[in-house]
Design a protein around this motif. Structure first.
Motif, PDB file in Angstrom:
ATOM      1  N   PRO A  98     -84.259   1.589  45.272  1.00 51.08           N
ATOM      2  CA  PRO A  98     -82.974   2.152  44.812  1.00 51.08           C
ATOM      3  C   PRO A  98     -81.806   1.178  44.909  1.00 51.08           C
ATOM      4  N   ILE A  99     -81.744   0.400  45.996  1.00 50.80           N
ATOM      5  CA  ILE A  99     -80.625  -0.531  46.163  1.00 50.80           C
ATOM      6  C   ILE A  99     -80.663  -1.629  45.099  1.00 50.80           C
ATOM      7  N   ILE A 100     -81.875  -2.041  44.713  1.00 52.02           N
ATOM      8  CA  ILE A 100     -82.013  -3.043  43.651  1.00 52.02           C
ATOM      9  C   ILE A 100     -81.634  -2.444  42.304  1.00 52.02           C
ATOM     10  N   TRP A 101     -82.013  -1.172  42.096  1.00 54.77           N
ATOM     11  CA  TRP A 101     -81.689  -0.508  40.839  1.00 54.77           C
ATOM     12  C   TRP A 101     -80.184  -0.412  40.645  1.00 54.77           C
ATOM     13  N   GLU A 102     -79.455  -0.171  41.727  1.00 52.93           N
ATOM     14  CA  GLU A 102     -78.000  -0.074  41.612  1.00 52.93           C
ATOM     15  C   GLU A 102     -77.404  -1.381  41.097  1.00 52.93           C
ATOM     16  N   LYS A 103     -77.934  -2.496  41.590  1.00 50.99           N
ATOM     17  CA  LYS A 103     -77.444  -3.795  41.137  1.00 50.99           C
ATOM     18  C   LYS A 103     -77.846  -4.061  39.681  1.00 50.99           C
ATOM     19  N   LEU A 104     -79.089  -3.675  39.330  1.00 51.37           N
ATOM     20  CA  LEU A 104     -79.552  -3.882  37.962  1.00 51.37           C
ATOM     21  C   LEU A 104     -78.698  -3.094  36.972  1.00 51.37           C
ATOM     22  N   LYS A 105     -78.377  -1.856  37.333  1.00 52.69           N
ATOM     23  CA  LYS A 105     -77.583  -1.014  36.428  1.00 52.69           C
ATOM     24  C   LYS A 105     -76.163  -1.535  36.282  1.00 52.69           C
ATOM     25  N   ASP A 107     -75.375  -4.879  36.550  1.00 53.45           N
ATOM     26  CA  ASP A 107     -75.453  -6.129  35.793  1.00 53.45           C
ATOM     27  C   ASP A 107     -75.979  -5.923  34.369  1.00 53.45           C
ATOM     28  N   TYR A 108     -76.874  -4.943  34.193  1.00 55.75           N
ATOM     29  CA  TYR A 108     -77.469  -4.669  32.883  1.00 55.75           C
ATOM     30  C   TYR A 108     -77.382  -3.160  32.615  1.00 55.75           C
ATOM     31  N   PRO A 109     -76.244  -2.667  32.156  1.00 54.17           N
ATOM     32  CA  PRO A 109     -76.034  -1.220  31.991  1.00 54.17           C
ATOM     33  C   PRO A 109     -77.099  -0.533  31.136  1.00 54.17           C
ATOM     34  N   ARG A 110     -77.675  -1.246  30.191  1.00 53.67           N
ATOM     35  CA  ARG A 110     -78.654  -0.619  29.305  1.00 53.67           C
ATOM     36  C   ARG A 110     -79.962  -0.238  30.004  1.00 53.67           C
TER      37      ARG A 110
END
Length: 303
Positions: A98-105, A107-110
């Motif tokens: 989850p913590i990685i997903w927050e950063k991905l979203k 940096d890469y909103p799509r």
């Protein structure tokens, strides 16, 4: 009446159908250096609406969707390379905490739409866009040095390159030839077999002909590769009856009252196994199918 661009409703079947048509038209006659030409779009739109009569999308709607799919592909492609992320090839899905997903979203909103969900179009979009998004299809093509005095093409046979500079990898140059580069005019290139001088226009013509042949062969290869890929996709196969896409589509029809979103997410892991996919799709009774899913999810959690 033709649908407005803003009201176009794209299902997964529509998106896959468009992706397949884009691959089919990914050949020089339909696609130029900067994208599909007018004749290419005309053919794509015509075949798409023929394949999906109820859609009747305009050229603008289809072009906008192609841009959207390309942007989604680039976002997922780049996001899955980030530190802390994993990739499930069988599901075409990013695996991350989850913590990685927050950063991905951030940096890469799509990629937000693919959190915990597979991106089933990723493989076909990769075959369509990889190598042409930023660098171009031909940028990785390396053309070897050409020996203008021989019928054999070799990167080490010529002692000088196209700019008249000494080739450091040549096996024919010596100290005497090296001295010619420091004040003496170089002798015209001679034929190794006849000893006769080769005229400059003849050398240039031969070189251009050889390069043109290499590029022509490469373009023929790309065209044949694209056509083969499309034919393989269209060819019906026994195992294609039990695809992950078919399982996901069937899973999404189950009401949340019968199977929660969390359970559906866990059920996706079961579809990695070919046997599980066959059991799931061959079970026609919806109640029995849902009960089997719950039993398999429970067994998976206990394992």
């Amino acid at each position: 009446m033709v649908k407005e661009t803003s009201r176009a409703s794209w299902s997964h079947s529509y998106e896959r159908g468009l992706a397949e048509l884009l691959v089919e038209h990914n050949v020089p006659v339909y696609r130029g250096q900067n994208g599909w030409v007018a004749e290419g779009w005309k053919s794509i739109v015509s075949k798409f609406n023929l394949k999906f009569p109820s859609a009747q999308f305009t050229k603008q709607q289809i072009q906008e969707k192609e841009k959207d799919m390309k942007a989604n592909y680039k976002a997922v492609r780049d996001a899955r390379k980030q530190s802390g992320t994993g990739w499930d090839d069988s599901l075409s899905m990013i695996i991350a905490e989850p913590i990685i997903w927050e950063k991905l979203k951030k940096d890469y909103p799509r990629v937000k739409r693919y959190e915990g969900k597979p991106f089933l179009l990723f493989p076909i979009l990769a075959s369509l866009y990889e190598g042409s998004i930023a660098t171009g299809d031909l940028n990785f093509l390396s053309i070897p040095s050409v020996d203008l005095t021989s019928d054999v093409v070799s990167p080490t046979d010529s002692s000088t390159n196209q700019h008249g500079m000494l080739n450091p990898f040549s096996t024919t140059h010596d100290a005497g030839q090296s001295s010619n580069m420091h004040g003496q005019e170089a002798e015209p290139t001679t034929s190794a077999s006849s000893g006769q001088k080769v005229d400059e226009p003849v050398k240039k013509k031969r070189k251009q002909s050889q390069i043109a042949q290499v590029l022509e062969d490469y373009m023929d290869f790309k065209k044949q590769q694209s056509q083969t890929f499309v034919e393989e996709m269209k060819e019906p196969k026994q195992k294609d009856q039990f695809t992950i896409a078919s399982c996901v589509a069937a899973l999404e029809t189950i009401e949340e009252e019968e199977l929660s979103i969390a359970e559906k997410s866990k059920a996706l892991r079961l579809f990695k196994c070919q046997l599980n996919r066959e059991i799931f799709l061959n079970t026609k009774d919806p109640i029995l199918r849902t009960f089997w899913l719950k039993e398999e999810i429970s067994a998976m959690e206990k394992a």
